[in-house]
Design a protein around this motif. Sequence first.
Motif, PDB file in Angstrom:
ATOM      1  N   ARG A 151      -1.431   9.074  66.168  1.00  0.00           N
ATOM      2  CA  ARG A 151      -0.914  10.251  65.212  1.00  0.00           C
ATOM      3  C   ARG A 151      -0.117   9.466  65.693  1.00  0.00           C
ATOM      4  O   ARG A 151       0.450   9.108  66.597  1.00  0.00           O
ATOM      5  N   ASP A 175      -1.247   9.849  60.387  1.00  0.00           N
ATOM      6  CA  ASP A 175      -3.022   9.602  60.698  1.00  0.00           C
ATOM      7  C   ASP A 175      -2.777   8.024  61.561  1.00  0.00           C
ATOM      8  O   ASP A 175      -3.377   7.497  61.078  1.00  0.00           O
ATOM      9  N   GLU A 211       0.387  17.871  56.008  1.00  0.00           N
ATOM     10  CA  GLU A 211      -0.768  17.186  55.227  1.00  0.00           C
ATOM     11  C   GLU A 211      -1.401  17.287  54.209  1.00  0.00           C
ATOM     12  O   GLU A 211      -1.348  16.102  53.399  1.00  0.00           O
TER      13      GLU A 211
END
Length: 467
Positions: free
Chosen positions: A368, A216, A395
Amino acid sequence: MGQQSQFAPDYRDSPAPLFQQVIADDPVAAPPILREYSEIDIPVARVPRDQYRSIDFAALEMERLWPRVWQLACREEQIPEVGDYVLYESPGASLIIMRSGPDDIKAFYNSCLHRGMRLCAEDSSVRKLTCPFHGFTWNLDGKLAHVPARWDFPDMRDDAMNLPEARVERWQGFVFINRDPAAPPLQAYLGHLPAHFADWSYGDRYLATVMRKTIDANWKTCIEGFVESYHLAGIHAQALPFGGDASTQYDVWPDDPHVSRFLEPTGVMSDQLPVQLSEQQILDAALSAVFVGAQVPELEAGTKARHYMAAGMRAAMGAADGVDYSTLSDAEAADAIQYSLFPNIIIFRSLGYPYVYRFLPVRDDPNRATFEFMIFKPKPADGYIPEVELVDLGEGDSFAGAGILPPWLGEIYDQDVTGLRMCQQGLRDGGDADILYSAYQEVRIRHLHQTLDRYLSDDPTDAPGRR
């Protein structure tokens, strides 16, 4: 000129030794290229933070940067046989990197010339390229082979239906592409890399593993987090006793817009520590971080921690690789010798860091990027090269938990991922104040933005090496 100015800026004010001072008494001396120093002033002290978060700025990069730079697309060993191909999802273009002949590699745009359908959906091997929509077919050299109901295209000229290509050039087993016919040749673009890797050839290595993780953070936030050691005290405080952050040398060359490097010594304490550590204490901290709970040996009188660590690295990697590293310099064995290739590649020249990084923007989201962590091994004597192991980290997955890296090193990269995410959150939500760079320890970031500005200029001839 100050007393240190041959190997550091005149204004440097630190009790930590310089990198050149650190390596001066190494038992196995560093090669000449590691005893060079190049310092230049780059007047890019600050940039608007919109360069990291703006959709419009990302669109400008997509228009003017990515189509005009040499990009690492794959490795030759990923497409060993004629007909093998991999997909390279370049920012703004999907490309089929195809071995079209025994020593010929092409990069075709991944789109049918009939109705635009993607020709390929995944890496594979084929005898011909056939569109899954209507069956238009091309040979491996990109020439049209078959059109269903050819009679229904009376105005079509077969010789005008060859698949469009990007330029392809190779270096040490790396396959690069460039979408710009006016770009300089790859050899010129690589600047200092060919000379500095002449005796450290990635052509003698193969790509063993790729760990891929979406972070991110903007692609520039990501690469900038890895081209300086200044963040050690904040992100990797456990490495302060031996990480050598304040002793790191940063090299930027006045004639090289695409390449920079740092030389970060191991076994040297940070100037951020409030106390002076003995060589034994430095070794204790380093080995305790790597081998949790292990008994740390006592150093012989006059032996430095870094020298012990270099000898240990030579022995450990020699056993793992089946290679005799006994004559390899202490610096190459133990230190982080890292080069960047504009815009998005980091390549190491160190025994303990057989790594290359690639950072790619996520389409339509400037907050990102995809981090591809590539691990290399020496080519075996029997010539057999296994397929690349691809590890996708989701993630909630960590580098430490992937089982690929040693736990202590995986923890380092997990700290980086967390730090980059928090940095991007601040860039995105922290107002409109400009971003500030230090003069020396962040000179490689200044260098990146100086080159980026040239590519994004309204005048196309501002880009380096235009023909």
